[in-house]
Structure formats: C-alpha cells, structure tokens
Design a protein around this motif. Structure first.
Motif, PDB file in Angstrom:
ATOM      1  N   THR A 197      -1.733 -14.201  12.216  1.00  0.00           N
ATOM      2  CA  THR A 197      -0.762 -13.146  11.929  1.00  0.00           C
ATOM      3  C   THR A 197      -0.685 -12.887  10.437  1.00  0.00           C
ATOM      4  O   THR A 197      -1.178 -13.682   9.625  1.00  0.00           O
ATOM      5  N   GLY A 198      -0.070 -11.795  10.085  1.00  0.00           N
ATOM      6  CA  GLY A 198       0.084 -11.460   8.682  1.00  0.00           C
ATOM      7  C   GLY A 198       1.125 -10.380   8.477  1.00  0.00           C
ATOM      8  O   GLY A 198       1.736  -9.891   9.432  1.00  0.00           O
ATOM      9  N   ARG A 199       1.337 -10.000   7.213  1.00  0.00           N
ATOM     10  CA  ARG A 199       2.310  -8.961   6.866  1.00  0.00           C
ATOM     11  C   ARG A 199       1.693  -8.043   5.816  1.00  0.00           C
ATOM     12  O   ARG A 199       0.847  -8.461   5.027  1.00  0.00           O
ATOM     13  N   VAL A 200       2.143  -6.807   5.817  1.00  0.00           N
ATOM     14  CA  VAL A 200       1.749  -5.869   4.781  1.00  0.00           C
ATOM     15  C   VAL A 200       2.950  -4.985   4.481  1.00  0.00           C
ATOM     16  O   VAL A 200       3.751  -4.680   5.374  1.00  0.00           O
ATOM     17  N   LEU A 201       3.119  -4.618   3.229  1.00  0.00           N
ATOM     18  CA  LEU A 201       4.192  -3.711   2.821  1.00  0.00           C
ATOM     19  C   LEU A 201       3.612  -2.321   2.599  1.00  0.00           C
ATOM     20  O   LEU A 201       2.515  -2.183   2.050  1.00  0.00           O
ATOM     21  N   ALA A 202       4.352  -1.307   3.038  1.00  0.00           N
ATOM     22  CA  ALA A 202       3.883   0.074   2.895  1.00  0.00           C
ATOM     23  C   ALA A 202       5.038   0.974   2.468  1.00  0.00           C
ATOM     24  O   ALA A 202       6.141   0.889   3.031  1.00  0.00           O
ATOM     25  N   ARG A 203       4.773   1.811   1.484  1.00  0.00           N
ATOM     26  CA  ARG A 203       5.805   2.752   1.039  1.00  0.00           C
ATOM     27  C   ARG A 203       6.041   3.846   2.074  1.00  0.00           C
ATOM     28  O   ARG A 203       7.140   4.383   2.184  1.00  0.00           O
ATOM     29  N   HIS A 204       4.988   4.182   2.841  1.00  0.00           N
ATOM     30  CA  HIS A 204       5.092   5.204   3.883  1.00  0.00           C
ATOM     31  C   HIS A 204       4.251   4.779   5.084  1.00  0.00           C
ATOM     32  O   HIS A 204       3.269   4.037   4.937  1.00  0.00           O
ATOM     33  N   LEU A 205       4.629   5.278   6.264  1.00  0.00           N
ATOM     34  CA  LEU A 205       3.919   4.980   7.497  1.00  0.00           C
ATOM     35  C   LEU A 205       3.406   6.256   8.148  1.00  0.00           C
ATOM     36  O   LEU A 205       4.000   7.327   7.996  1.00  0.00           O
ATOM     37  N   GLN A 226      11.954  -1.517  -1.241  1.00  0.00           N
ATOM     38  CA  GLN A 226      11.776  -0.089  -0.980  1.00  0.00           C
ATOM     39  C   GLN A 226      10.420   0.165  -0.300  1.00  0.00           C
ATOM     40  O   GLN A 226       9.620   0.998  -0.725  1.00  0.00           O
ATOM     41  N   ALA A 227      10.204  -0.589   0.753  1.00  0.00           N
ATOM     42  CA  ALA A 227       8.949  -0.464   1.494  1.00  0.00           C
ATOM     43  C   ALA A 227       9.161  -0.939   2.923  1.00  0.00           C
ATOM     44  O   ALA A 227      10.119  -1.678   3.218  1.00  0.00           O
ATOM     45  N   TYR A 228       8.274  -0.504   3.811  1.00  0.00           N
ATOM     46  CA  TYR A 228       8.275  -0.984   5.191  1.00  0.00           C
ATOM     47  C   TYR A 228       7.467  -2.276   5.256  1.00  0.00           C
ATOM     48  O   TYR A 228       6.358  -2.347   4.725  1.00  0.00           O
ATOM     49  N   GLU A 229       8.040  -3.276   5.893  1.00  0.00           N
ATOM     50  CA  GLU A 229       7.300  -4.505   6.132  1.00  0.00           C
ATOM     51  C   GLU A 229       6.759  -4.455   7.559  1.00  0.00           C
ATOM     52  O   GLU A 229       7.524  -4.355   8.524  1.00  0.00           O
ATOM     53  N   VAL A 230       5.460  -4.530   7.685  1.00  0.00           N
ATOM     54  CA  VAL A 230       4.804  -4.452   8.987  1.00  0.00           C
ATOM     55  C   VAL A 230       4.148  -5.794   9.289  1.00  0.00           C
ATOM     56  O   VAL A 230       3.314  -6.284   8.516  1.00  0.00           O
ATOM     57  N   GLY A 231       4.552  -6.396  10.393  1.00  0.00           N
ATOM     58  CA  GLY A 231       3.917  -7.618  10.849  1.00  0.00           C
ATOM     59  C   GLY A 231       2.781  -7.285  11.799  1.00  0.00           C
ATOM     60  O   GLY A 231       2.907  -6.400  12.643  1.00  0.00           O
ATOM     61  N   VAL A 265       0.850  -1.186   0.000  1.00  0.00           N
ATOM     62  CA  VAL A 265       0.000   0.000   0.000  1.00  0.00           C
ATOM     63  C   VAL A 265       0.891   1.243   0.000  1.00  0.00           C
ATOM     64  O   VAL A 265       2.073   1.185   0.332  1.00  0.00           O
ATOM     65  N   ASP A 266       0.309   2.359  -0.383  1.00  0.00           N
ATOM     66  CA  ASP A 266       1.065   3.619  -0.374  1.00  0.00           C
ATOM     67  C   ASP A 266       1.294   4.115   1.044  1.00  0.00           C
ATOM     68  O   ASP A 266       2.373   4.608   1.375  1.00  0.00           O
ATOM     69  N   VAL A 318       8.234   8.238   7.439  1.00  0.00           N
ATOM     70  CA  VAL A 318       7.462   7.866   8.630  1.00  0.00           C
ATOM     71  C   VAL A 318       6.901   9.158   9.207  1.00  0.00           C
ATOM     72  O   VAL A 318       7.644  10.012   9.693  1.00  0.00           O
ATOM     73  N   PHE A 319       5.595   9.324   9.130  1.00  0.00           N
ATOM     74  CA  PHE A 319       4.923  10.491   9.688  1.00  0.00           C
ATOM     75  C   PHE A 319       4.431  10.157  11.097  1.00  0.00           C
ATOM     76  O   PHE A 319       4.031   9.018  11.368  1.00  0.00           O
TER      77      PHE A 319
END
Length: 501
Positions: A155-163, A137-142, A13-14, A398-399
């Motif tokens: 559990t799961g994972r999602v990738l994000a370009r920004h947080l 080039q993304a944050y991996e969030v568990g 996700v963005d 990261v905001f």
C-alpha cells in the motif's frame, strides 16, 4: 511512489487521475504537453483494454479517427492516432485504405500504445481512499499496488492538489436476471463478456439476445453468421418499440458538440431530466448499416433456403419481467407493452446487451460527501468545466469524466468530446489557456439565451434546482470540438458513446 516512500513522505502532484480509460487517458496525453504540470494517473488493471469482450471482427468505431485522444484539440500532439500508425510504419497502408472509421481493435491498440508510452500512467495501482488534508491543502489518496492477477503487493499514499475521476461505467444487468448471471450452468451473461463465451454460445441450441442497442445488434449478427441455415435458433428482444437506427444526420450530430453541452448544462434541472429519455436514438440506437447487414443476412437465408424463413425471432416492445432456470434451460417471462400480452420463452443461453451504468463517484469520495453540492435529486452538481461543486472548506478541485450525464447531456460518454473536455479541465486547472479552444462549434443555435441573431438578448447562466449552501461557483470553461459524420458502410459499434473513462 513506492510503498516505503509513500508511508514516510508522500509524493505531492498537481493532478492525480483515478482510472485510465479513454477519457482519463486523453487527459493524461494532453497533460503531458503542459510544461510544469506534474500529473499521475492510477489504474487497478494491469494494462489498458477497451471493451475486450466486444472487439468483434469487422466492428468499427462510429466516430472518425480524428476523435482520438488529442487531435480535436491538438493535432500536432505526439499522442495522436496518426502518429501512432506512423510509429507502427503503417501510414502509407492507412492512406491507401481510405478509412475514416477505424476498427475497434485498432483503436484499442492505439490507446494501449499511448498508455504504455506515457510515464504518468501507473497500472496495477488501485485507489482506495480519498480525504482532504486541510493542513497540506491537498487530497490524500491511499492506494494498493497489485500484481497482474490482482493480488495486493503493498500500500501507499500520494498527495494531490487536484483530482480527476474517470472511474468509468459498469455493465448493467436488469434485476430479473441478476441472480442467474452468478450460475455457470446455463450461460446468462452481459455482452461485455461476449467474446469470452462466443464458442459456447455458437453451439447452444437456442440463444436469446436482450437489448436493442448496437451491442445487441452486433452480437445477433455475429451469432447469425456462424449458425447453420434453417437451424439458427435465435431470438432478439427489445424494450424499445422498434429496432431503430441511431441519429446520423450531420445537424443531428451537433448534439455532440461543446455548444450543445453548454446549452444543456444551463437548462433547469427538470428540463434536463425531461430531455434525456427522449434522446435515446442519439446514442442508444443502432447503426443503419448494421441493421441492413442483419436484414441482408436473413434475406440471403430465405433465398438460399428455398423460401423457408430462418429460425430467428425479432421482437421489439417486449420487457423481460422474470427469469428462472428450469430443466437445464432458462425460462423468460415476457410482457408486450402495446398488446398487453404475456408469454414465456425457453432458451439455452441469454446475452444481455443492456448497456452500462455510470459508477457513482460518491463511493470513493465518501469522506467528502458533506462538502459536495447536490441537485434536487441528490446527484452531485458538476460545473461546466467538469468540476464538482464543493464548498469553501475544500480548496482543491475534483474533476469528473463520464459521470455527469445529468448535468452535461448525451455527449458525456461520447469519444468525440474527449479531447475537448480534457483541454477544458487543463485550462481550468492551470487558470490559463493551456490549449486554445474555439468559441463556436455548431451551426445550430440551441435556445434563445445564447442566440447569435442580431438584436438577441443574452442572459447569464445560472444553476437551477440546486442545494448548494456555501458552494463555490465553478469556472465557465471554453468549448471546442466538432461533430462526427455518418459511419462508413460496415459493421460498427455504438459503445464508444457509452464508454468507461
């Protein structure tokens, strides 16, 4: 983002928001209006609830309803408060009520409506880990999915370009009383849990309220109104030298504008740290109306009680230095700063209206710790546009929301700045004016560097007192918002100035 899908092929996700309080909910609402932006927000709670322990009957917001999630940036948004009451078919009753300051319970219901309607909000999802994936080039969030009782489901994972971190604040309990809050024998609790224990507190022989902010005033008034005349059995203690009113003058409220936020951000670190303690009446004082209501109730009891004074003790300038349980009661050790005197107070229950502390972002971001630039006190540096200052090895932003009082000042926890801050983040994230923001928001000119007077010299802003080897310079952002006027004469609450995000 099912568990199986996330394990094999994580969604990208963005923008991923962690936490869904008012501030990240504002960001989610405004992000919904940005075409092509894929945003998801995770919250471990099963549903949105805003300070449920302090939704006391009659308590109202201290900011006008225009300080909702979106209106001060986009009044045409479908997620405005006015559209909410339109959907509830209450526009005409609201029109005739002529209420600029709405009940806290109504604000809570409005935010819950938005959170339930927005498809980007995912409740029952707890973010556990964050790491930067350089290859993608993304944050991996568990994350962990939870049921309505907090029991893990998977559990799961999602990738994000920004947080966007909106992990909020936590109730602050002074050190001398922390051990007592764990013992259910004699109630010693934070005001955040007040309503859940109100019935028990109303029947206690003697109750002590600690803390001179709006929450303490509301709790005292609520207990006072429910207890018998002549047998009130109440004490109100405060460290401050007086039970002081909050600043409500229109020019004073301009401290809650983007203009002041920008001015404060550009000050040297030592100047910022020196300013904050002296500004407590801007956000930690008490509504003058609530103070008047307390005095009126006390005076009424004097008159109707035949001249006898109520059994209520109000003592400012007092610190609780120690506490212990003794013979089924709590004994508080007190020290008066001005007198230098000491005393002991025995009570049957204690309500701690001692405010909230910002949750550190370092916990979730521990794997990124070495990439975060810090100030002279070791606190994360936050740019004007709400971005953590990171080194070049981390490509995504990261905001942060409500974790930057040391860099952005007293307006950090104020609901009136929520929409403006969300728009600032979205403009920085998209690299364009996703939302048009005004250049000026206050009549006051703060400082000389940015003065608009003829012939005034303007100098560029710089970061002071920072340890930022290799740090990336954050974008400047654009301010936009306006201050809120004095509250109506009613029981009001200041906690919206100390919100969890």
């Amino acid at each position: 983002m099912t568990t199986d899908q996330a394990a094999e092929d994580p969604t990208t996700v963005d923008l991923l928001g962690v936490g869904i309080g008012p501030f990240n909910l504002s960001l989610a609402a405004l992000a919904d209006g940005v075409p092509g932006l894929d945003a998801v927000f995770l919250e471990q709670r099963p549903a949105f609830h805003w300070h449920p322990g302090l939704l006391i009957d009659g308590a109202t917001l201290q900011v006008p309803f225009l300080a909702d999630l979106v209106s001060l940036v986009d009044p045409t948004s479908p997620w405005s408060f006015l559209n909410h009451i339109r959907a509830q078919e209450r526009l005409f009753p609201f029109y005739f009520a002529e209420r600029f300051h709405i009940p806290r319970a109504e604000y809570d219901a409005y935010c819950r409506w938005v959170s339930e309607e927005l498809p980007s909000c995912r409740f029952g999802h707890r973010a556990d880990t964050v790491r930067w994936d350089e290859g993608r080039q993304a944050y991996e969030v568990g994350f962990t999915r939870l049921d309505g009782h907090g029991v893990p489901l998977g559990t799961g994972r999602v990738l994000a370009r920004h947080l966007a971190l909106g992990v909020g604040t936590a109730p602050h309990v002074p050190a001398p009383l922390r051990a007592l809050t764990a013992d259910p024998g004699v109630p010693v609790l934070h005001s955040a849990d007040y309503l859940a224990h109100r019935d028990r507190l109303r029947t206690a022989g003697h109750v002590t309220v600690v803390g001179a902010g709006q929450s303490g005033a509301e709790v005292l008034l609520d207990l006072l109104r429910a207890r018998p005349e002549g047998r009130e059995g109440l004490a109100w203690l405060a460290r401050t030298a007086a039970f002081a009113p909050m600043e409500y003058s229109k020019l004073g409220l301009e401290h809650f504008t983007p203009d002041y936020t920008r001015y404060f951000h550009d000050l040297p670190e030592t100047a910022r740290d020196g300013l904050l303690p002296g500004q407590w009446q801007l956000y930690k004082g008490i509504s003058a109306d609530t103070l008047a209501d307390i005095h009126d109730e006390l005076y009424r009891r004097v008159v109707e009680g035949g001249g006898g004074w109520p059994d209520v003790t109000l003592t400012p300038g007092v610190a609780v230095t120690a506490a212990e349980r003794r013979d089924g009661r709590v004994e508080l050790s007190l020290e008066h700063a001005e007198e230098g005197s000491r005393a002991r107070l025995r009570t049957d229950a204690v309500v701690l209206a001692t405010g909230y502390a910002e949750r550190p972002v370092d916990g979730l971001l521990e794997p990124l710790g070495r990439h975060i630039a810090r100030d002279g006190a070791g606190r994360p540096l936050v740019g004007r546009d709400q971005r953590l200052v990171l080194d070049e090895k981390v490509g995504g932003s990261v905001f942060v929301q409500n974790a930057e009082r040391h860099t952005h000042g007293v307006g950090t926890p104020d609901l009136g700045l929520a929409a403006w801050r969300s728009a600032l983040i979205l403009n920085a994230l998209t690299g364009r004016a996703a939302y048009r923001l005004p250049e000026r928001t206050a009549f006051t000119t703060f400082g000389l560097t940015g003065a608009r007077t003829p012939g005034a010299r303007t100098h560029g802003a710089r970061t002071h007192g920072a340890r930022t080897p290799g740090a990336r310079t954050p974008g400047a952002g654009t301010p936009g918002d306006r201050p809120h006027p004095p509250a109506d004469r009613s029981l009001t609450s200041a906690d919206e100035r100390m919100e969890c995000a």
